[in-house]
Design a protein around this motif. Structure first.
Motif, PDB file in Angstrom:
ATOM      1  N   ILE A 151     -20.607  53.937  54.871  1.00  0.00           N
ATOM      2  CA  ILE A 151     -19.192  53.674  55.473  1.00  0.00           C
ATOM      3  C   ILE A 151     -18.138  53.258  54.528  1.00  0.00           C
ATOM      4  O   ILE A 151     -17.132  53.817  54.484  1.00  0.00           O
ATOM      5  CB  ILE A 151     -19.598  52.388  56.589  1.00  0.00           C
ATOM      6  CG1 ILE A 151     -20.483  52.923  57.555  1.00  0.00           C
ATOM      7  CG2 ILE A 151     -18.428  51.914  57.072  1.00  0.00           C
ATOM      8  CD1 ILE A 151     -21.114  51.756  58.535  1.00  0.00           C
ATOM      9  N   PHE A 155     -14.412  55.436  53.244  1.00  0.00           N
ATOM     10  CA  PHE A 155     -13.081  54.814  53.085  1.00  0.00           C
ATOM     11  C   PHE A 155     -12.800  54.855  51.717  1.00  0.00           C
ATOM     12  O   PHE A 155     -11.745  55.107  51.548  1.00  0.00           O
ATOM     13  CB  PHE A 155     -13.203  53.172  53.489  1.00  0.00           C
ATOM     14  CG  PHE A 155     -13.279  53.188  55.232  1.00  0.00           C
ATOM     15  CD1 PHE A 155     -12.153  53.479  56.017  1.00  0.00           C
ATOM     16  CD2 PHE A 155     -14.574  52.760  55.716  1.00  0.00           C
ATOM     17  CE1 PHE A 155     -12.174  53.456  57.368  1.00  0.00           C
ATOM     18  CE2 PHE A 155     -14.511  52.727  57.178  1.00  0.00           C
ATOM     19  CZ  PHE A 155     -13.441  52.981  57.973  1.00  0.00           C
ATOM     20  N   SER A 158     -11.539  58.499  51.420  1.00  0.00           N
ATOM     21  CA  SER A 158     -10.225  58.500  51.843  1.00  0.00           C
ATOM     22  C   SER A 158      -8.823  57.887  51.301  1.00  0.00           C
ATOM     23  O   SER A 158      -7.898  58.521  50.993  1.00  0.00           O
ATOM     24  CB  SER A 158     -10.203  58.195  53.291  1.00  0.00           C
ATOM     25  OG  SER A 158     -11.111  58.735  54.040  1.00  0.00           O
ATOM     26  N   VAL A 170      -6.347  56.451  56.043  1.00  0.00           N
ATOM     27  CA  VAL A 170      -7.221  55.991  57.039  1.00  0.00           C
ATOM     28  C   VAL A 170      -7.056  56.440  58.178  1.00  0.00           C
ATOM     29  O   VAL A 170      -5.710  56.372  58.825  1.00  0.00           O
ATOM     30  CB  VAL A 170      -7.945  54.594  57.064  1.00  0.00           C
ATOM     31  CG1 VAL A 170      -9.004  54.707  58.034  1.00  0.00           C
ATOM     32  CG2 VAL A 170      -8.452  54.225  56.009  1.00  0.00           C
ATOM     33  N   ASP A 171      -7.591  57.555  58.838  1.00  0.00           N
ATOM     34  CA  ASP A 171      -7.329  57.809  60.081  1.00  0.00           C
ATOM     35  C   ASP A 171      -8.404  57.646  61.176  1.00  0.00           C
ATOM     36  O   ASP A 171      -9.272  57.063  60.891  1.00  0.00           O
ATOM     37  CB  ASP A 171      -7.063  59.513  60.176  1.00  0.00           C
ATOM     38  CG  ASP A 171      -8.112  60.344  59.978  1.00  0.00           C
ATOM     39  OD1 ASP A 171      -9.185  59.637  59.938  1.00  0.00           O
ATOM     40  OD2 ASP A 171      -7.976  61.524  59.284  1.00  0.00           O
ATOM     41  N   VAL A 172      -8.135  58.050  62.550  1.00  0.00           N
ATOM     42  CA  VAL A 172      -9.023  57.754  63.638  1.00  0.00           C
ATOM     43  C   VAL A 172     -10.448  58.182  63.317  1.00  0.00           C
ATOM     44  O   VAL A 172     -11.450  57.646  63.662  1.00  0.00           O
ATOM     45  CB  VAL A 172      -8.524  57.942  65.012  1.00  0.00           C
ATOM     46  CG1 VAL A 172      -8.249  59.720  64.957  1.00  0.00           C
ATOM     47  CG2 VAL A 172      -9.457  57.586  66.078  1.00  0.00           C
ATOM     48  N   TRP A 173     -10.419  59.332  62.663  1.00  0.00           N
ATOM     49  CA  TRP A 173     -11.884  60.011  62.442  1.00  0.00           C
ATOM     50  C   TRP A 173     -12.707  59.106  61.428  1.00  0.00           C
ATOM     51  O   TRP A 173     -13.840  59.253  61.629  1.00  0.00           O
ATOM     52  CB  TRP A 173     -11.564  61.651  62.167  1.00  0.00           C
ATOM     53  CG  TRP A 173     -11.051  62.440  63.286  1.00  0.00           C
ATOM     54  CD1 TRP A 173      -9.653  62.847  62.825  1.00  0.00           C
ATOM     55  CD2 TRP A 173     -11.580  62.676  64.108  1.00  0.00           C
ATOM     56  NE1 TRP A 173      -9.553  63.762  64.186  1.00  0.00           N
ATOM     57  CE2 TRP A 173     -10.569  63.574  65.083  1.00  0.00           C
ATOM     58  CE3 TRP A 173     -12.995  62.571  64.822  1.00  0.00           C
ATOM     59  CZ2 TRP A 173     -11.001  64.225  65.952  1.00  0.00           C
ATOM     60  CZ3 TRP A 173     -13.099  63.214  66.087  1.00  0.00           C
ATOM     61  CH2 TRP A 173     -12.323  63.911  66.796  1.00  0.00           C
ATOM     62  N   ASP A 174     -12.233  58.505  60.477  1.00  0.00           N
ATOM     63  CA  ASP A 174     -12.693  57.897  59.414  1.00  0.00           C
ATOM     64  C   ASP A 174     -13.472  56.651  60.338  1.00  0.00           C
ATOM     65  O   ASP A 174     -14.456  56.155  60.146  1.00  0.00           O
ATOM     66  CB  ASP A 174     -11.899  57.450  58.659  1.00  0.00           C
ATOM     67  CG  ASP A 174     -11.408  58.533  57.674  1.00  0.00           C
ATOM     68  OD1 ASP A 174     -12.097  59.390  57.442  1.00  0.00           O
ATOM     69  OD2 ASP A 174     -10.260  58.241  56.939  1.00  0.00           O
ATOM     70  N   ILE A 175     -12.634  56.019  61.131  1.00  0.00           N
ATOM     71  CA  ILE A 175     -13.128  54.840  61.916  1.00  0.00           C
ATOM     72  C   ILE A 175     -14.069  55.196  62.843  1.00  0.00           C
ATOM     73  O   ILE A 175     -15.167  54.469  63.106  1.00  0.00           O
ATOM     74  CB  ILE A 175     -11.827  54.089  62.634  1.00  0.00           C
ATOM     75  CG1 ILE A 175     -10.765  53.562  61.811  1.00  0.00           C
ATOM     76  CG2 ILE A 175     -12.300  52.984  63.638  1.00  0.00           C
ATOM     77  CD1 ILE A 175      -9.550  53.128  62.330  1.00  0.00           C
ATOM     78  N   LEU A 176     -13.854  56.298  63.559  1.00  0.00           N
ATOM     79  CA  LEU A 176     -15.008  56.834  64.470  1.00  0.00           C
ATOM     80  C   LEU A 176     -16.340  57.219  63.652  1.00  0.00           C
ATOM     81  O   LEU A 176     -17.413  56.829  64.155  1.00  0.00           O
ATOM     82  CB  LEU A 176     -14.551  58.138  65.272  1.00  0.00           C
ATOM     83  CG  LEU A 176     -15.521  58.793  66.335  1.00  0.00           C
ATOM     84  CD1 LEU A 176     -15.882  57.729  67.117  1.00  0.00           C
ATOM     85  CD2 LEU A 176     -14.842  60.015  66.802  1.00  0.00           C
ATOM     86  N   GLY A 178     -17.372  55.876  60.788  1.00  0.00           N
ATOM     87  CA  GLY A 178     -17.855  54.675  60.416  1.00  0.00           C
ATOM     88  C   GLY A 178     -18.752  54.027  61.351  1.00  0.00           C
ATOM     89  O   GLY A 178     -20.008  53.716  61.199  1.00  0.00           O
ATOM     90  N   PHE A 179     -18.179  54.082  62.753  1.00  0.00           N
ATOM     91  CA  PHE A 179     -18.770  53.358  63.640  1.00  0.00           C
ATOM     92  C   PHE A 179     -20.028  54.157  64.179  1.00  0.00           C
ATOM     93  O   PHE A 179     -21.361  53.452  64.258  1.00  0.00           O
ATOM     94  CB  PHE A 179     -17.673  53.397  64.951  1.00  0.00           C
ATOM     95  CG  PHE A 179     -18.600  52.875  66.213  1.00  0.00           C
ATOM     96  CD1 PHE A 179     -18.748  51.306  66.193  1.00  0.00           C
ATOM     97  CD2 PHE A 179     -18.788  53.410  67.478  1.00  0.00           C
ATOM     98  CE1 PHE A 179     -19.041  50.709  67.326  1.00  0.00           C
ATOM     99  CE2 PHE A 179     -19.205  53.025  68.595  1.00  0.00           C
ATOM    100  CZ  PHE A 179     -19.596  51.294  68.552  1.00  0.00           C
TER     101      PHE A 179
END
Length: 201
Positions: A151, A155, A158, A170-176, A178-179
């Motif tokens: 995780i 980041f 990125s 950071v974009d939404v795919w990085d957050i998704l 990571g989750f």
């Protein structure tokens, strides 16, 4: 007493035989891989010379294949015991390879960006290797921690790339991603906890 000694000798001979068979199989695999790699290099070089009259793009194939062979050979030959040698080889040769690649394709950014990404990735790979080496008897826990470490690694990559090429950090795919990795990490860590407590085998 003699019976136990004979049994122990038989077990040792069986283990030795298995090790020899394993080594012979790995040796044959390494020979086949080497021959395949060399044939691939030769075909690319012949085609390049036939079309261009000299070595051009085939040098990229040649350098990439050599790096692949150097790094993969210890693992193919020794299995898990070769991972350390493979990591050491990658650590030594990856930066010269990136520099050579940037010269061959005449793009300086290949070395500038590739070198930074290689250093970050190598650091992560060494951490994971040390982690598994320290937790030999708890592979589930090591895997869970590895997924947790992925995780911040995502980041870090990125953010570093964004500073070098000017893209959003950071974009939404990085957050998704990571989750998702967090869920997988928790599952492995819980599996290790259950095994330690005797709830699972």
């Amino acid at each position: 007493m003699n019976h136990y000694k004979e049994k122990a000798d038989e077990n040792l001979l069986e283990l030795k035989r298995k090790d020899e068979n394993h080594m012979n199989r790995n040796t044959m695999t390494s020979i086949i891989c080497t021959i395949t790699l060399v044939l691939g290099i030769m075909v690319c070089c012949i085609c390049d010379v036939a079309i261009s009259g000299r070595f051009t793009w085939s040098l990229i194939v040649l350098s990439s294949a050599l790096l692949t062979g150097i790094v993969s050979f210890p693992v193919i030959l020794l299995g898990e015991k070769g991972v350390l040698a493979a990591l050491a080889a990658m650590s030594i040769f990856i930066l010269p390879f990136m520099y050579l690649l940037s010269l061959l394709i005449k793009v300086n950014e290949v070395f500038r960006i590739g070198a930074v990404m290689s250093i970050i990735t190598l650091a992560f790979a060494w951490i994971v290797y040390i982690l598994y080496n320290r937790l030999k008897e708890r592979k589930l826990l090591a895997t869970g921690i590895t997924f947790l470490l992925i995780i911040p690694f995502i980041f870090l990559v990125s953010i570093t790339l964004s500073r070098m090429i000017g893209e959003p950090a950071v974009d939404v795919w990085d957050i998704l991603s990571g989750f998702i990795f967090l869920i997988i990490a928790v599952a492995f860590i819980r599996g290790d906890y259950a095994r330690r407590k005797g709830y699972a085998k």
